[in-house]
Design an enzyme around this catalytic site. Sequence first.
Site, PDB file in Angstrom:
ATOM      1  N   LYS A   1       1.937  -8.856   0.733  1.00  0.00           N
ATOM      2  CA  LYS A   1       0.205  -8.461   1.697  1.00  0.00           C
ATOM      3  C   LYS A   1       0.409  -8.059   2.880  1.00  0.00           C
ATOM      4  O   LYS A   1       0.620  -6.718   2.962  1.00  0.00           O
ATOM      5  CB  LYS A   1      -0.422  -9.607   1.092  1.00  0.00           C
TER       6      LYS A   1
ATOM      7  N   TYR B   1       4.052 -14.524  -2.114  1.00  0.00           N
ATOM      8  CA  TYR B   1       2.415 -12.827  -2.596  1.00  0.00           C
ATOM      9  C   TYR B   1       1.936 -13.051  -1.039  1.00  0.00           C
ATOM     10  O   TYR B   1       2.153 -11.511  -0.782  1.00  0.00           O
ATOM     11  CB  TYR B   1       1.099 -14.148  -2.927  1.00  0.00           C
TER      12      TYR B   1
HETATM   13  N1  NAD Z   1      -9.396 -13.732  -5.750  1.00  0.00           N
HETATM   14  C1  NAD Z   1      -9.107 -14.720  -4.512  1.00  0.00           C
HETATM   15  O1  NAD Z   1      -9.476 -15.376  -3.430  1.00  0.00           O
HETATM   16  C2  NAD Z   1      -8.319 -12.912  -4.024  1.00  0.00           C
HETATM   17  C3  NAD Z   1      -8.393 -13.202  -2.227  1.00  0.00           C
HETATM   18  C4  NAD Z   1      -7.911 -12.817  -1.728  1.00  0.00           C
HETATM   19  C5  NAD Z   1      -7.267 -11.262  -2.285  1.00  0.00           C
HETATM   20  N2  NAD Z   1      -7.188 -11.256  -3.617  1.00  0.00           N
HETATM   21  C6  NAD Z   1      -6.343  -9.956  -4.504  1.00  0.00           C
HETATM   22  O2  NAD Z   1      -7.291  -9.462  -5.116  1.00  0.00           O
HETATM   23  C7  NAD Z   1      -7.320  -8.903  -5.722  1.00  0.00           C
HETATM   24  C8  NAD Z   1      -7.845  -8.765  -7.321  1.00  0.00           C
HETATM   25  O3  NAD Z   1      -8.031 -10.426  -7.641  1.00  0.00           O
HETATM   26  P1  NAD Z   1      -9.110 -11.024  -8.536  1.00  0.00           P
HETATM   27  O4  NAD Z   1      -9.134 -11.978  -7.743  1.00  0.00           O
HETATM   28  O5  NAD Z   1      -9.956 -10.167  -9.348  1.00  0.00           O
HETATM   29  O6  NAD Z   1      -7.969 -11.171  -9.713  1.00  0.00           O
HETATM   30  P2  NAD Z   1      -7.692 -11.002 -11.526  1.00  0.00           P
HETATM   31  O7  NAD Z   1      -6.856 -12.512 -11.810  1.00  0.00           O
HETATM   32  O8  NAD Z   1      -9.495 -11.733 -11.408  1.00  0.00           O
HETATM   33  O9  NAD Z   1      -7.611  -9.568 -11.602  1.00  0.00           O
HETATM   34  C9  NAD Z   1      -5.960  -9.657 -11.590  1.00  0.00           C
HETATM   35  C10 NAD Z   1      -5.859  -8.602 -12.117  1.00  0.00           C
HETATM   36  O10 NAD Z   1      -4.456  -7.730 -12.608  1.00  0.00           O
HETATM   37  C11 NAD Z   1      -4.128  -7.491 -13.467  1.00  0.00           C
HETATM   38  N3  NAD Z   1      -2.416  -7.426 -13.308  1.00  0.00           N
HETATM   39  C12 NAD Z   1      -1.685  -8.723 -13.047  1.00  0.00           C
HETATM   40  N4  NAD Z   1      -0.432  -8.336 -13.527  1.00  0.00           N
HETATM   41  C13 NAD Z   1      -0.708  -6.759 -13.726  1.00  0.00           C
HETATM   42  C14 NAD Z   1       0.565  -5.959 -13.818  1.00  0.00           C
HETATM   43  N5  NAD Z   1       1.589  -5.743 -13.852  1.00  0.00           N
HETATM   44  N6  NAD Z   1       0.336  -5.021 -14.124  1.00  0.00           N
HETATM   45  C15 NAD Z   1      -1.161  -4.422 -14.445  1.00  0.00           C
HETATM   46  N7  NAD Z   1      -2.708  -4.411 -14.405  1.00  0.00           N
HETATM   47  C16 NAD Z   1      -1.407  -6.230 -13.701  1.00  0.00           C
HETATM   48  C17 NAD Z   1      -4.666  -8.933 -14.611  1.00  0.00           C
HETATM   49  O11 NAD Z   1      -3.894  -8.011 -15.862  1.00  0.00           O
HETATM   50  C18 NAD Z   1      -6.228  -8.619 -13.459  1.00  0.00           C
HETATM   51  O12 NAD Z   1      -6.608  -8.345 -14.874  1.00  0.00           O
HETATM   52  C19 NAD Z   1      -5.454  -8.954  -5.679  1.00  0.00           C
HETATM   53  O13 NAD Z   1      -4.934  -8.288  -5.512  1.00  0.00           O
HETATM   54  C20 NAD Z   1      -5.358  -9.939  -5.254  1.00  0.00           C
HETATM   55  O14 NAD Z   1      -4.449 -10.680  -4.582  1.00  0.00           O
HETATM   56  C21 NAD Z   1      -7.935 -12.322  -4.298  1.00  0.00           C
END
Ligand code: NAD
Length: 265
Positions: A157, A153
């Site tokens: 990124k 991952y």
């Molecule tokens: N939460 C954290 O701590 C964190 C930290 C750094 C980066 N991020 C990044 O932020 C972004 C959002 O993360 P989040 O924490 O809100 O996650 P989340 O799991 O709440 O949301 C991710 C969404 O992406 C959708 N998804 C997954 N696979 C998919 C696909 N193949 N096609 C279409 N949709 C798809 C899921 O259904 C979900 O609704 C991500 O890119 C994540 O890597 C999150």
Amino acid sequence: MTDHSAKSVAVVTGAAGDIGAAICRALAPSHHIAAVDIDATALDAAVADLNALGFQASAFVCDLTDPEALSELAASVAGLGPVTVLINNAGAAASLTLHSMTAASLAKDLSLNLEAALNAFKVFETPLTECGSGCVVNIASVNGLAAFGHPAYSAAKAGLVHATKAIAVEYGKYGLRANSVAPGTVRTQAWKDRAKANPDVFNEALAWYPLKHLPEPDDIATTVAFLASRAARCITGICLPVDSGLTAGSTALPRTFTQSPDFDG
Ligand SMILES: NC(=O)c1ccc[n+]([C@@H]2O[C@H](COP(=O)([O-])OP(=O)(O)OC[C@H]3O[C@@H](n4cnc5c(N)ncnc54)[C@H](O)[C@@H]3O)[C@@H](O)[C@H]2O)c1
């Protein structure tokens, strides 16, 4: 008939997730939101919430890792009006460590976190360049900037941060800007299993953050809205951490190096 002509369209992927939904709310006052997610039920609820607030938002169920589905998505979204903003937010981590990683989990991590974002850019390339002020924001991670586990991952990124710079350089002549945002630990549904395994996981993480609070979905969303606004018209190619200072450093090592209690607390 709904009049879609007033606002340009912002495509937000992973719109049913916690950060995605916050991004939709932040962009909705100025854009028609094309909310994209693979989870139809959660997506319908997210779009219903936006509509209830009086915003124009439409739901598009799509598996972003399927290039054919992405092409169909672009054709459907075109019916809403010109796409001027693309937020590649969908993401998730499959491989925990290099030792436990398999070819399948590596492919999954690269496919969703890197390839899907670039393929999404390609299917919206024409409207984003034709509008003269297109904007792409890729949601990366602090994991793309240092090694914090979830190696595949993280590599994806890191690749996304680079791809953002590549878009900024090659498409700047069209007035198109591309930036990435690197969130630190954000309490979202993505943490559900880890929080279940260790209810103290966020407090443990907090110990590493210079600011003694973690970013929330709205902190990521307001940053995205800024980058998508005219206020950021000279900002392109950057990766902006929204990480409560994590990538600046942490206090534990300076405490050891200096032996000073100034780093305590
Ligand atoms: N939460 C954290 O701590 C964190 C930290 C750094 C980066 N991020 C990044 O932020 C972004 C959002 O993360 P989040 O924490 O809100 O996650 P989340 O799991 O709440 O949301 C991710 C969404 O992406 C959708 N998804 C997954 N696979 C998919 C696909 N193949 N096609 C279409 N949709 C798809 C899921 O259904 C979900 O609704 C991500 O890119 C994540 O890597 C999150």
